[in-house]
Design a protein around this motif. Structure first.
Motif, mmCIF file in Angstrom:
data_model
loop_
_atom_site.group_PDB
_atom_site.id
_atom_site.type_symbol
_atom_site.label_atom_id
_atom_site.label_comp_id
_atom_site.label_asym_id
_atom_site.label_seq_id
_atom_site.Cartn_x
_atom_site.Cartn_y
_atom_site.Cartn_z
ATOM 1 N N MET A 166 2.717 -4.872 -0.986
ATOM 2 C CA MET A 166 1.625 -4.203 -1.850
ATOM 3 C C MET A 166 2.124 -4.834 -3.187
ATOM 4 O O MET A 166 3.172 -5.012 -3.448
ATOM 5 N N SER A 167 1.261 -5.091 -3.975
ATOM 6 C CA SER A 167 1.480 -5.404 -5.517
ATOM 7 C C SER A 167 0.742 -4.304 -6.438
ATOM 8 O O SER A 167 -0.630 -4.331 -6.483
ATOM 9 N N ILE A 168 1.539 -3.680 -6.841
ATOM 10 C CA ILE A 168 1.041 -2.415 -7.554
ATOM 11 C C ILE A 168 1.170 -2.562 -8.985
ATOM 12 O O ILE A 168 2.272 -3.189 -9.776
ATOM 13 N N HIS A 169 -0.140 -2.578 -9.730
ATOM 14 C CA HIS A 169 -0.180 -2.413 -11.013
ATOM 15 C C HIS A 169 -0.037 -1.066 -11.795
ATOM 16 O O HIS A 169 -1.121 -0.209 -11.408
ATOM 17 N N GLY A 170 0.677 -0.886 -12.632
ATOM 18 C CA GLY A 170 0.735 0.587 -13.176
ATOM 19 C C GLY A 170 0.380 0.778 -14.739
ATOM 20 O O GLY A 170 0.743 -0.066 -15.273
ATOM 21 N N ILE A 171 0.014 1.966 -15.061
ATOM 22 C CA ILE A 171 -0.205 2.350 -16.552
ATOM 23 C C ILE A 171 0.482 3.913 -16.550
ATOM 24 O O ILE A 171 0.361 4.580 -15.663
ATOM 25 N N ALA A 172 0.787 4.282 -17.852
ATOM 26 C CA ALA A 172 1.093 5.382 -17.930
ATOM 27 C C ALA A 172 0.906 6.134 -19.309
ATOM 28 O O ALA A 172 0.847 5.271 -20.362
ATOM 29 N N ALA A 173 0.671 7.474 -19.390
ATOM 30 C CA ALA A 173 0.420 8.166 -20.644
ATOM 31 C C ALA A 173 1.495 9.472 -20.280
ATOM 32 O O ALA A 173 2.114 9.677 -19.380
ATOM 33 N N ASP A 174 1.423 10.332 -21.698
ATOM 34 C CA ASP A 174 2.216 11.277 -21.696
ATOM 35 C C ASP A 174 1.941 12.298 -20.236
ATOM 36 O O ASP A 174 0.898 12.765 -20.356
ATOM 37 N N GLY A 175 2.877 12.558 -19.605
ATOM 38 C CA GLY A 175 2.829 13.363 -18.579
ATOM 39 C C GLY A 175 2.164 12.883 -17.219
ATOM 40 O O GLY A 175 1.674 13.715 -16.288
ATOM 41 N N ILE A 176 1.769 11.776 -17.268
ATOM 42 C CA ILE A 176 0.926 11.048 -15.973
ATOM 43 C C ILE A 176 1.319 9.613 -15.871
ATOM 44 O O ILE A 176 1.187 9.097 -16.883
ATOM 45 N N SER A 177 1.111 9.256 -14.521
ATOM 46 C CA SER A 177 1.020 7.751 -14.422
ATOM 47 C C SER A 177 0.585 7.666 -13.188
ATOM 48 O O SER A 177 0.176 8.194 -12.084
ATOM 49 N N VAL A 178 -0.342 6.208 -13.208
ATOM 50 C CA VAL A 178 -0.976 5.782 -11.817
ATOM 51 C C VAL A 178 -0.430 4.155 -11.586
ATOM 52 O O VAL A 178 -0.003 3.698 -12.477
ATOM 53 N N GLY A 179 -0.961 3.958 -10.200
ATOM 54 C CA GLY A 179 -0.744 2.538 -9.736
ATOM 55 C C GLY A 179 -1.725 2.121 -8.869
ATOM 56 O O GLY A 179 -1.987 2.804 -7.785
ATOM 57 N N LEU A 180 -2.206 0.854 -9.081
ATOM 58 C CA LEU A 180 -3.176 0.153 -8.298
ATOM 59 C C LEU A 180 -2.750 -0.736 -7.337
ATOM 60 O O LEU A 180 -2.124 -1.566 -8.062
ATOM 61 N N ASP A 181 -2.946 -0.667 -6.074
ATOM 62 C CA ASP A 181 -2.553 -1.689 -5.105
ATOM 63 C C ASP A 181 -3.487 -2.885 -5.439
ATOM 64 O O ASP A 181 -4.674 -2.750 -4.956
ATOM 65 N N LEU A 182 -3.284 -4.006 -6.004
ATOM 66 C CA LEU A 182 -3.931 -5.121 -6.381
ATOM 67 C C LEU A 182 -4.652 -5.805 -4.970
ATOM 68 O O LEU A 182 -5.702 -6.394 -5.103
ATOM 69 N N GLU A 183 -3.835 -5.438 -4.039
ATOM 70 C CA GLU A 183 -4.278 -6.336 -3.007
ATOM 71 C C GLU A 183 -5.705 -5.644 -2.191
ATOM 72 O O GLU A 183 -6.503 -6.430 -1.480
ATOM 73 N N VAL A 184 -5.985 -4.463 -2.498
ATOM 74 C CA VAL A 184 -7.042 -3.897 -1.705
ATOM 75 C C VAL A 184 -7.890 -2.754 -2.577
ATOM 76 O O VAL A 184 -8.849 -2.283 -2.306
ATOM 77 N N GLY A 185 -7.219 -2.668 -3.835
ATOM 78 C CA GLY A 185 -7.733 -1.788 -4.837
ATOM 79 C C GLY A 185 -7.595 -0.325 -4.501
ATOM 80 O O GLY A 185 -8.424 0.648 -5.101
ATOM 81 N N HIS A 186 -6.661 0.057 -3.830
ATOM 82 C CA HIS A 186 -6.299 1.491 -3.523
ATOM 83 C C HIS A 186 -5.532 1.999 -4.776
ATOM 84 O O HIS A 186 -4.502 1.395 -5.357
ATOM 85 N N LEU A 187 -5.898 3.220 -5.258
ATOM 86 C CA LEU A 187 -5.066 4.140 -6.105
ATOM 87 C C LEU A 187 -4.047 4.596 -5.390
ATOM 88 O O LEU A 187 -3.821 5.532 -4.847
ATOM 89 N N ALA A 188 -2.694 3.929 -5.376
ATOM 90 C CA ALA A 188 -1.629 3.998 -4.556
ATOM 91 C C ALA A 188 -0.664 5.050 -5.091
ATOM 92 O O ALA A 188 0.175 5.865 -4.131
ATOM 93 N N VAL A 189 -0.734 5.242 -6.327
ATOM 94 C CA VAL A 189 0.292 5.993 -6.916
ATOM 95 C C VAL A 189 -0.407 7.015 -7.997
ATOM 96 O O VAL A 189 -1.057 6.706 -8.761
ATOM 97 N N LEU A 190 -0.109 8.438 -8.023
ATOM 98 C CA LEU A 190 -0.658 9.212 -9.095
ATOM 99 C C LEU A 190 0.496 10.191 -9.117
ATOM 100 O O LEU A 190 1.049 10.687 -8.275
ATOM 101 N N GLU A 191 1.107 10.519 -10.296
ATOM 102 C CA GLU A 191 2.259 11.215 -10.673
ATOM 103 C C GLU A 191 1.954 12.010 -11.818
ATOM 104 O O GLU A 191 1.657 11.526 -12.818
ATOM 105 N N VAL A 192 2.175 13.346 -11.564
ATOM 106 C CA VAL A 192 1.713 14.370 -12.875
ATOM 107 C C VAL A 192 2.726 15.291 -13.191
ATOM 108 O O VAL A 192 3.386 15.922 -12.051
#
Length: 376
Positions: free
Chosen positions: A1-27
């Motif tokens: 998996m190749s995860i590209h992540g971004i974050a803001a106050d209180g939340i972060s996400v990560g996209l698996d660039l190999e298939v476009g799955h939103l693999a990470v969501l933390e709140v």
């Protein structure tokens, strides 16, 4: 998996660039860090042996992915080579166009490396400081013909949970179950079956199941479609997870995505990589699609006969924009079952039994603006 992540106050996400799955969501919610989305147990396991022909979206199965088309890719729209089930957006690579902080949070924009029916597909993930939601948008630019589309949000429940949905016209299973061969898997719902009473869906053994409780049986694989009641400004599904003591919120504009398909994957597949261990998973698949695949979606079918759109028209050029929102919050003490969800100003209101409610920061324009999109 190749995860590209971004974050803001209180939340972060990560996209698996190999298939476009939103693999990470933390709140962050009530002093806790919630991870509401599912990841299949074989993802990232170097010892996993996959049968020949296993699609990339199964190998990487996680979080949420965008289907175009939904289900079988059984219609020719001029793209080179046949696409796997759920289309290239869920099975092939995405490139980062731009990513980084914004004055209000963070945003990343991606482009699918392949085309879909000749269209360029772009994905935008947007986070806002203090909001417990990822605002995601997919845009088809150009292309020809018609395409079905759906999200495929997956939630895991260790000890089951409750499901609440916006008002629906009916729930329906297709003619055939996902696993009709008892040597490979099992199902508990009746096929085909239709009912307007979501709390009494017919079972294969002659009884009924309350679709507001998950799971409806032991070791089963089931699939059904819920049709949205017309005239509602907001479509929603809320999963209240018992062991995790949280709620997962999935929001849509029903004019854009008029059905929600529920995939119940509860240990009902015995063959690899599922191997009876993929259990406690609910897929929430907000869609404009026929459950029977691309070819059925783009021709007159049982759903269009009821006035329910099953495809987007790419033929006129321009762009088609599809938006969806996924979020989570802790389940507070004394909060009962979810009774309603509404938008008031810049808040989503989750109203619970017993009179308690939770008010969550929300961008009210994100889904409402979809009414002006070119829908076909």
């Amino acid at each position: 998996m190749s995860i590209h992540g971004i974050a803001a106050d209180g939340i972060s996400v990560g996209l698996d660039l190999e298939v476009g799955h939103l693999a990470v969501l933390e709140v962050d919610s009530d002093g806790r860090r919630l991870s509401p989305l599912h990841k299949a147990p074989w993802v990232g396991d170097p010892e996993q042996d996959f049968p020949p022909g296993t699609a990339p979206n199964v190998r990487h199965l996680s979080g949420d992915f965008f289907c175009a088309p939904f289900g079988r890719s059984d219609a020719d729209c001029g793209d080179p080579g046949p696409a796997p089930s759920h289309g290239w957006p869920a099975n092939s690579a995405w490139t980062v166009l731009r990513s980084g902080p914004t004055p209000s949070g963070a945003e990343a924009v991606f482009r699918l490396d392949r085309r879909v029916c000749g269209a360029t597909v772009e994905k935008t993930l947007r986070l806002l400081h203090g909001h417990p939601f990822v605002y995601q948008q997919h845009r088809f630019i150009g292309g020809e013909g018609a395409i079905s589309a759906a999200h495929h949000t997956m939630v895991h429940m260790r000890e089951g949970g409750d499901i609440a949905v916006s008002p629906k016209l009916f729930a329906e299973t297709p003619a055939d179950p996902l696993e009709p061969d008892p040597s490979r898997g099992r199902f508990v719902l009746a096929y085909p079956a239709t009912t307007p009473d979501l709390h009494a869906f017919p079972l294969a053994d002659g009884g009924t199941a309350d679709l507001g409780r998950y799971p409806p049986g032991d070791r089963h694989e089931d699939f059904l479609t819920l049709a949205e009641a017309p005239g509602r400004p907001l479509g929603w599904t809320i999963v209240s997870r018992r062991a995790e003591r949280d709620r997962v919120l999935v929001l849509k504009n029903p004019a854009v995505l008029p059905v929600t398909m529920l995939w119940m994957s509860n240990g009902g597949r015995d063959y690899a990589p599922w191997s009876s261990r993929h259990a406690g998973v609910l897929g929430i698949e907000d869609a404009r699609a026929s459950p029977l695949g691309h070819a059925d979606s783009i021709r007159p079918n049982a759903w269009t006969a009821r006035g329910i759109a099953t495809a987007f028209d790419l033929a006129d050029g321009g762009a088609i924009v599809i938006s969806q929102v996924i979020g989570a919050c802790a389940m507070g003490e004394g909060e009962g079952a979810v009774r309603a969800v509404s938008v008031e100003g810049d808040k989503v209101i989750v109203s619970c039994a017993g009179g308690l409610s939770r008010r969550l920061p929300f961008d009210p324009e994100f889904l409402a603006g979809q009414a002006a999109s070119k829908l076909g």
